[in-house]
Write an enzyme that holds these catalytic residues in place. Structure first.
Site, mmCIF file in Angstrom:
data_model
loop_
_atom_site.group_PDB
_atom_site.id
_atom_site.type_symbol
_atom_site.label_atom_id
_atom_site.label_comp_id
_atom_site.label_asym_id
_atom_site.label_seq_id
_atom_site.Cartn_x
_atom_site.Cartn_y
_atom_site.Cartn_z
ATOM 1 N N HIS A 81 39.640 49.651 33.607
ATOM 2 C CA HIS A 81 40.978 49.316 33.107
ATOM 3 C C HIS A 81 40.919 49.155 31.596
ATOM 4 O O HIS A 81 40.016 48.522 31.068
ATOM 5 C CB HIS A 81 41.480 48.011 33.721
ATOM 6 C CG HIS A 81 42.853 47.654 33.227
ATOM 7 N ND1 HIS A 81 43.999 48.178 33.774
ATOM 8 C CD2 HIS A 81 43.254 46.886 32.186
ATOM 9 C CE1 HIS A 81 45.050 47.732 33.109
ATOM 10 N NE2 HIS A 81 44.624 46.948 32.142
ATOM 11 N N ASP A 160 53.654 41.103 39.763
ATOM 12 C CA ASP A 160 53.389 41.611 38.411
ATOM 13 C C ASP A 160 54.418 42.662 38.026
ATOM 14 O O ASP A 160 54.874 42.721 36.886
ATOM 15 C CB ASP A 160 51.972 42.204 38.339
ATOM 16 C CG ASP A 160 51.723 42.844 36.987
ATOM 17 O OD1 ASP A 160 51.708 42.108 35.983
ATOM 18 O OD2 ASP A 160 51.593 44.074 36.918
ATOM 19 N N ARG A 167 58.065 39.403 30.773
ATOM 20 C CA ARG A 167 57.226 38.863 29.686
ATOM 21 C C ARG A 167 57.499 39.621 28.400
ATOM 22 O O ARG A 167 57.547 39.043 27.317
ATOM 23 C CB ARG A 167 55.740 39.001 30.051
ATOM 24 C CG ARG A 167 55.264 37.976 31.042
ATOM 25 C CD ARG A 167 53.904 38.345 31.599
ATOM 26 N NE ARG A 167 52.958 38.688 30.563
ATOM 27 C CZ ARG A 167 51.967 39.583 30.691
ATOM 28 N NH1 ARG A 167 51.796 40.223 31.833
ATOM 29 N NH2 ARG A 167 51.165 39.827 29.704
ATOM 30 N N SER A 182 47.909 39.501 35.211
ATOM 31 C CA SER A 182 48.613 40.773 35.363
ATOM 32 C C SER A 182 47.615 41.897 35.655
ATOM 33 O O SER A 182 47.776 42.679 36.607
ATOM 34 C CB SER A 182 49.395 41.054 34.074
ATOM 35 O OG SER A 182 49.835 42.373 34.025
ATOM 36 N N LYS A 186 46.407 43.492 39.934
ATOM 37 C CA LYS A 186 46.511 44.909 40.338
ATOM 38 C C LYS A 186 45.140 45.460 40.711
ATOM 39 O O LYS A 186 44.989 46.210 41.674
ATOM 40 C CB LYS A 186 47.101 45.738 39.193
ATOM 41 C CG LYS A 186 48.580 45.488 38.983
ATOM 42 C CD LYS A 186 49.111 46.224 37.768
ATOM 43 C CE LYS A 186 48.647 45.618 36.486
ATOM 44 N NZ LYS A 186 49.541 45.549 35.373
HETATM 45 N N1 URA Z 1 48.054 45.528 30.928
HETATM 46 C C1 URA Z 1 48.592 44.927 32.011
HETATM 47 O O1 URA Z 1 48.573 45.461 33.100
HETATM 48 N N2 URA Z 1 49.162 43.726 31.848
HETATM 49 C C2 URA Z 1 49.199 43.090 30.657
HETATM 50 O O2 URA Z 1 49.712 41.990 30.586
HETATM 51 C C3 URA Z 1 48.634 43.722 29.539
HETATM 52 C C4 URA Z 1 48.047 44.951 29.694
#
Ligand code: URA
Length: 433
Positions: A81, A160, A167, A182, A186
């Site tokens: 990620h 999320d 946000r 967040s 995922k």
């Molecule tokens: N990527 C995400 O999925 N969430 C965030 O808050 C920042 C970057």
């Protein structure tokens, strides 16, 4: 559960229990907590922060707001990620490359918001490619080719999905516990054996300083460990754009070049560095050298490109774009942005490049805004290049003359051409375990 009491307790700097956080998030997803209360909660967290235990509880609650992917097969499930950057097309190369090296990569990715681009927007530039997959479709793609890149949809971490855009418009995006929850909610929904976290750092990233990026990386690693996920973090340099192309279709084209064993050296280096971490986490190649040579072989020998074609087939994309880039969306005007003086390119500022691309329409400032997949910049000269007066520093791909003129105002600030240049540093700034 009284939502306002929980908000008040956080506002006053108290530590919330797992049950309070779990109930608050569950009520948010079921409609019992409206967006205005969630916004107040986010602002309280922004100012008061969260303990490691609270962050883990929030992450768990957000993961449990939806389903977790079922496991198929016995290959190690490893993902990467990135916190996002300018020109970051690494996922497009890395997912098929890692799959070609024996991993299963169920990659849930996001759309771009603000100055940083999103992998889903890049893939949406490919005619026919479907990113809105249901969990059983993700599993079918994984069975077919070992990798899938999809948006989180309605089933994976839906808390999320609703909270992230909220946000963004309430000034609470850059809060470490909220970012951690967040991202990891995922990734935990992917049911992984290991995760490589690429925390970007610099003028084109969410985190601008190494100090901030390191704090975020540590918080991500702590929470991953608490929730039983093996992880490693890599801080990546995001002061300059990652590669020579920025803009959705243009980045797909550059990713294909890297999959052919060509493309900009910095993109290849980022892909290989992160790929090494994925293979090491999987224990398929515990040593860095062995991992790197397996990855190089798959990139240079065509196995990674074959997987990319298979991923396009599995997700409905037009495979012909691999050999015929004219099938990708194309802008109407392609014009050079010329150097105003001769000299060495001392810096290319990621922030100004991103702003230029936003002006062209490559990004969005609100989650519901449409983007133009064709526009952006190509052939951005790398730092250290010697240029003549009037030579192209980049090519501007635009669909509108006014937007092109606005973009060029940012490009005037993007390139620093002068006399002496310090060689650019490596992509990987630090590795944290
Ligand atoms: N990527 C995400 O999925 N969430 C965030 O808050 C920042 C970057």
């Amino acid at each position: 559960m009284q939502a306002q009491w929980i908000i008040e307790r956080k506002r006053d700097g108290e530590v919330l229990t797992d049950d309070e956080i779990g109930a608050f998030v569950a009520a948010y997803v079921q409609g019992g907590v409206p967006d205005y209360q969630m916004s107040a909660f986010a602002m309280a967290v922004f100012f008061r922060g969260m303990t490691a235990a609270e962050t883990a509880a929030l992450t768990r609650a957000m993961r449990d707001s939806g389903t977790v992917l079922e496991r198929h097969g016995s290959a190690p499930r490893i993902d990467k990620h990135s916190t996002g950057g300018v020109g970051d097309k690494v996922s497009l190369v890395l997912a098929p490359l890692a799959a070609a090296c024996g991993l299963t990569v169920p990659m849930i990715a996001g759309r771009g918001l603000g100055l940083t681009g999103g992998t889903i927007d890049k893939l949406d530039a490919i005619p026919g490619f479907r990113t809105g997959l249901e969990p059983d479709e993700i599993n079918a793609a994984l069975d077919a080719c070992g990798c899938a890149i999809a948006s989180q949809g309605k089933s994976l971490a839906p808390a999320d999905r609703r909270f992230y855009p909220l946000r963004d418009v309430t000034g609470t995006a850059v809060s470490v516990p909220l970012i951690v929850a967040s991202i990891l909610s995922k990734k935990l929904a992917e049911n992984l054996d290991g995760l490589v976290l690429n925390v970007m750092c610099g003028r084109g990233a969410l985190m601008q300083t190494t100090h901030e990026a390191r704090d975020l990386a540590r918080a991500l690693l702590d929470t991953a460990r608490t929730l039983g996920l093996r992880a490693v973090a890599v801080l990546g340099d995001m002061n300059r754009p990652l590669g020579a192309a920025v803009g959705n279709a243009l980045e797909v084209e550059e990713a294909i070049a890297v999959l052919r064993g060509a493309g900009p050296a910095i993109v290849r280096e980022a892909v290989l560095s992160l790929g090494v971490e994925m293979l090491r986490l999987s224990r398929l190649a515990p040593g860095a050298r062995e991992a790197r040579s397996r990855l190089e072989l798959a990139l240079d020998g065509g196995a990674a490109l074959d997987r990319f074609r298979a991923m396009l087939r599995a997700q409905g994309g037009d495979e012909r774009i691999v050999d015929d880039s004219a099938r990708l969306p194309r802008a109407r005007f392609v014009t050079p942005f010329k150097a105003a003086a001769a000299g060495v390119v001392r810096n290319v500022d990621a922030d100004s490049v991103a702003r230029a691309c936003m002006e062209l329409g490559a990004g969005r400032s609100r989650m519901d805004e449409a983007i133009d997949p064709a526009v952006g910049l190509s052939a951005i000269v790398p730092v250290g290049t010697l240029v003549e007066l009037g030579e192209a520093l980049a090519f501007v791909h635009a669909n509108d003359e006014t937007r092109r003129a606005a973009a060029e105002l940012h490009l005037l600030k993007a390139f620093d051409v002068g006399e002496l240049a310090t060689p650019p540093g490596p992509f990987v700034l630090e590795r944290l375990t």
